[in-house]
Design an enzyme around this catalytic site. Structure first.
Site, PDB file in Angstrom:
ATOM      1  N   SER A   1       1.049  -1.343   0.100  1.00  0.00           N
ATOM      2  CA  SER A   1      -0.104   0.044  -0.016  1.00  0.00           C
ATOM      3  C   SER A   1       0.812   1.862  -0.045  1.00  0.00           C
ATOM      4  O   SER A   1       2.098   1.481   0.863  1.00  0.00           O
ATOM      5  CB  SER A   1      -0.526   0.441   1.127  1.00  0.00           C
ATOM      6  OG  SER A   1      -1.635   1.521   1.384  1.00  0.00           O
TER       7      SER A   1
ATOM      8  N   TYR B   1      -1.400   0.071  10.286  1.00  0.00           N
ATOM      9  CA  TYR B   1      -1.779  -0.203   8.874  1.00  0.00           C
ATOM     10  C   TYR B   1      -1.066  -0.256   8.232  1.00  0.00           C
ATOM     11  O   TYR B   1      -0.369  -1.340   7.692  1.00  0.00           O
ATOM     12  CB  TYR B   1      -3.320   0.415   8.708  1.00  0.00           C
ATOM     13  CG  TYR B   1      -3.023  -0.332   7.199  1.00  0.00           C
ATOM     14  CD1 TYR B   1      -3.862  -1.456   6.577  1.00  0.00           C
ATOM     15  CD2 TYR B   1      -3.188   0.306   5.968  1.00  0.00           C
ATOM     16  CE1 TYR B   1      -4.110  -1.935   5.045  1.00  0.00           C
ATOM     17  CE2 TYR B   1      -3.878   0.189   4.729  1.00  0.00           C
ATOM     18  CZ  TYR B   1      -4.254  -0.969   3.506  1.00  0.00           C
ATOM     19  OH  TYR B   1      -3.876  -1.461   2.764  1.00  0.00           O
TER      20      TYR B   1
ATOM     21  N   LYS C   1       2.090  -3.891   6.633  1.00  0.00           N
ATOM     22  CA  LYS C   1       2.831  -3.750   5.103  1.00  0.00           C
ATOM     23  C   LYS C   1       3.789  -3.486   5.327  1.00  0.00           C
ATOM     24  O   LYS C   1       4.864  -4.445   3.964  1.00  0.00           O
ATOM     25  CB  LYS C   1       2.138  -2.756   4.088  1.00  0.00           C
ATOM     26  CG  LYS C   1       0.258  -3.092   4.313  1.00  0.00           C
ATOM     27  CD  LYS C   1      -0.318  -3.851   3.600  1.00  0.00           C
ATOM     28  CE  LYS C   1      -1.911  -4.096   3.288  1.00  0.00           C
ATOM     29  NZ  LYS C   1      -2.164  -5.439   2.746  1.00  0.00           N
TER      30      LYS C   1
HETATM   31  N1  NAD Z   1      -8.805  -0.935  -1.300  1.00  0.00           N
HETATM   32  C1  NAD Z   1      -7.985  -0.373  -1.755  1.00  0.00           C
HETATM   33  O1  NAD Z   1      -7.639   0.821  -1.514  1.00  0.00           O
HETATM   34  C2  NAD Z   1      -6.320  -0.902  -1.001  1.00  0.00           C
HETATM   35  C3  NAD Z   1      -5.669   0.175  -1.509  1.00  0.00           C
HETATM   36  C4  NAD Z   1      -4.079  -0.117  -0.846  1.00  0.00           C
HETATM   37  C5  NAD Z   1      -3.701  -1.411  -0.683  1.00  0.00           C
HETATM   38  N2  NAD Z   1      -4.963  -2.123  -0.015  1.00  0.00           N
HETATM   39  C6  NAD Z   1      -4.667  -3.863  -0.381  1.00  0.00           C
HETATM   40  O2  NAD Z   1      -5.616  -4.616  -1.210  1.00  0.00           O
HETATM   41  C7  NAD Z   1      -5.393  -5.910   0.146  1.00  0.00           C
HETATM   42  C8  NAD Z   1      -7.471  -6.021  -1.126  1.00  0.00           C
HETATM   43  O3  NAD Z   1      -8.275  -5.084  -0.515  1.00  0.00           O
HETATM   44  P1  NAD Z   1      -9.531  -4.269  -0.493  1.00  0.00           P
HETATM   45  O4  NAD Z   1      -9.863  -3.837  -0.514  1.00  0.00           O
HETATM   46  O5  NAD Z   1     -10.177  -5.879  -1.198  1.00  0.00           O
HETATM   47  O6  NAD Z   1     -10.262  -5.141   0.802  1.00  0.00           O
HETATM   48  P2  NAD Z   1     -11.421  -6.657   1.096  1.00  0.00           P
HETATM   49  O7  NAD Z   1     -11.771  -6.403   2.799  1.00  0.00           O
HETATM   50  O8  NAD Z   1     -12.120  -6.011   0.244  1.00  0.00           O
HETATM   51  O9  NAD Z   1     -11.146  -7.750   0.564  1.00  0.00           O
HETATM   52  C9  NAD Z   1      -9.753  -9.105   1.495  1.00  0.00           C
HETATM   53  C10 NAD Z   1     -10.595 -10.666   1.722  1.00  0.00           C
HETATM   54  O10 NAD Z   1      -9.516 -11.025   2.642  1.00  0.00           O
HETATM   55  C11 NAD Z   1     -10.611 -11.637   3.409  1.00  0.00           C
HETATM   56  N3  NAD Z   1      -9.558 -12.148   4.808  1.00  0.00           N
HETATM   57  C12 NAD Z   1      -8.927 -11.117   5.863  1.00  0.00           C
HETATM   58  N4  NAD Z   1      -8.420 -11.313   6.421  1.00  0.00           N
HETATM   59  C13 NAD Z   1      -8.534 -13.282   5.835  1.00  0.00           C
HETATM   60  C14 NAD Z   1      -8.022 -14.728   6.671  1.00  0.00           C
HETATM   61  N5  NAD Z   1      -7.401 -13.669   7.980  1.00  0.00           N
HETATM   62  N6  NAD Z   1      -8.083 -15.640   6.039  1.00  0.00           N
HETATM   63  C15 NAD Z   1      -8.929 -15.682   5.448  1.00  0.00           C
HETATM   64  N7  NAD Z   1      -9.632 -14.471   4.626  1.00  0.00           N
HETATM   65  C16 NAD Z   1      -9.120 -13.225   4.791  1.00  0.00           C
HETATM   66  C17 NAD Z   1     -11.500 -11.191   3.830  1.00  0.00           C
HETATM   67  O11 NAD Z   1     -12.530 -12.129   4.224  1.00  0.00           O
HETATM   68  C18 NAD Z   1     -12.052  -9.885   2.213  1.00  0.00           C
HETATM   69  O12 NAD Z   1     -12.584 -10.996   1.684  1.00  0.00           O
HETATM   70  C19 NAD Z   1      -5.477  -5.733   0.920  1.00  0.00           C
HETATM   71  O13 NAD Z   1      -4.668  -6.618   1.257  1.00  0.00           O
HETATM   72  C20 NAD Z   1      -5.848  -4.658   1.218  1.00  0.00           C
HETATM   73  O14 NAD Z   1      -5.059  -3.725   2.439  1.00  0.00           O
HETATM   74  C21 NAD Z   1      -6.536  -1.661  -0.617  1.00  0.00           C
END
Ligand code: NAD
Length: 322
Positions: free
Chosen positions: A116, A140, A144
């Site tokens: 991130s 957070y 990362k």
């Molecule tokens: N959305 C953004 O703008 C953004 C920006 C930078 C980084 N990220 C990173 O991208 C990744 C995905 O983000 P997203 O927006 O799709 O989030 P999201 O919450 O939609 O998806 C995360 C998924 O991981 C699953 N999960 C979490 N912990 C778990 C565990 N211990 N065991 C099994 N499943 C588990 C959740 O059920 C969910 O389906 C994350 O790592 C997040 O930190 C997102």
């Protein structure tokens, strides 16, 4: 080739599973649905469970013959991480160590990791190159950065190929309308503005109107989720072709203010979302924009869907179809 997609029922993971499928890979979705959605698992088999359970992970690897992992699963709320750091270090760091252990035991040598822009903290420059100092300002972001460091050392010691993709603001929805963004609670700007335009929330707060930016509101780099998904497929292919490991920014290199986002939603929806000016929030930098040139050269990747209009139109279409 089968690829394990942790968090594949979530927002970015589900779009990436679709992209993998269309590129000839076979995604295997691992998720425990703590924030993901069953309707988002449409491409590939599902293994349901929590990454925190090593026995479960061992079984996943011994029965699924996956050859690479794309690791999205994490807890993702920056503000919550400040209130409850334990949850973030446990789910984002400890569970990742368990995942890496199981990969080693199973001889799986390739991982793409969701990092991130939060690793940069309060940046000194815009746009931000990858060699900018990393000084996270939240648990957070710290979680990362920790995993990125682990990957570097594991890569050297255990001959593991890794790619850490540092996303800026992920947004938009599948242009074919099959998937979209659905976080609970929602903290991302575009779905919040759309909810305000649809009358699903009374107003949208504009935090900070006195920043040194063209209209005084904060500038962010918005990157369409379909472009992110394509970058993951390219990062995977890069590793499978024997390419070097990298941390790469995924953004457009161009920023938009909060007021520009609100205006784009007004255009897409035909109604002005009600908004309210509010003071700056602690820890919100004025400008966060990627220098994406390294990803352009390493992955031959350029965003195709990330004009603000396309982002907002695809998101609007998704939300108004629900
Ligand atoms: N959305 C953004 O703008 C953004 C920006 C930078 C980084 N990220 C990173 O991208 C990744 C995905 O983000 P997203 O927006 O799709 O989030 P999201 O919450 O939609 O998806 C995360 C998924 O991981 C699953 N999960 C979490 N912990 C778990 C565990 N211990 N065991 C099994 N499943 C588990 C959740 O059920 C969910 O389906 C994350 O790592 C997040 O930190 C997102």
């Amino acid at each position: 080739m089968r690829v394990l997609v942790t968090g594949g029922a979530g927002y970015i993971g589900s779009h990436t599973a679709k992209a993998l499928h269309h590129s000839g890979f076979e995604p295997v979705i691992l998720d425990d649905f703590r924030s993901g959605h069953r309707w988002a698992v449409k491409w590939g088999d599902l293994v349901e469970g929590d990454l925190d359970h090593s026995d479960f992970l061992r079984k996943v690897f011994s029965t699924n013959s996956v050859q690479a992992v794309i690791h999205f699963a994490a807890s993702i709320e920056v503000n919550e991480s400040v209130r409850d750091p334990r949850k973030y270090f446990w789910n984002n760091c400890v569970s990742t160590l368990k995942l890496l252990d199981s990969m080693r035991e199973a001889g799986v040598k390739h991982i793409v990791f969701s990092s991130s822009a939060a690793v940069y903290g309060d940046p000194e420059t815009a746009p931000i190159p990858e060699d900018h100092p990393t000084r996270p300002v939240s648990p957070y972001g710290e979680s990362k950065l920790f995993v990125e460091k682990v990957l570097r050392w594991y890569g050297m010691a255990y001959a593991m190929g890794w790619m850490a993709l540092r996303y800026f603001n992920a947004c938009g929805a599948d242009p074919e309308g099959e998937l979209g963004e659905c976080h609970e609670p929602e903290s991302h700007l575009i779905p919040l503005v759309i909810a305000a335009a649809r009358g699903k929330r009374p107003t949208i707060q504009v935090y900070g109107t006195d920043y040194p930016t063209p209209d005084g509101t904060a500038v962010r780099d918005y990157i369409h989720v379909t472009d992110l998904a394509e970058a993951h497929v390219r990062a995977l292919q890069h590793m499978l072709d024997g390419g070097e490991s990298y941390a790469l920014n995924l953004g457009t290199g161009k920023g938009h203010t909060v007021r520009e986002v609100i205006a784009a939603v007004a255009r897409a929806s035909g109604s002005q979302p009600p908004s309210e000016d509010a003071p700056r929030r602690a820890g919100d930098p004025p400008v966060l924009v990627a220098d994406p040139s390294l990803a352009h050269s390493v992955l031959a990747w350029k965003p195709k869907h990330s004009s603000l209009n396309e982002i907002v139109q695809t998101a609007w279409k998704w939300h108004s179809s629900r």
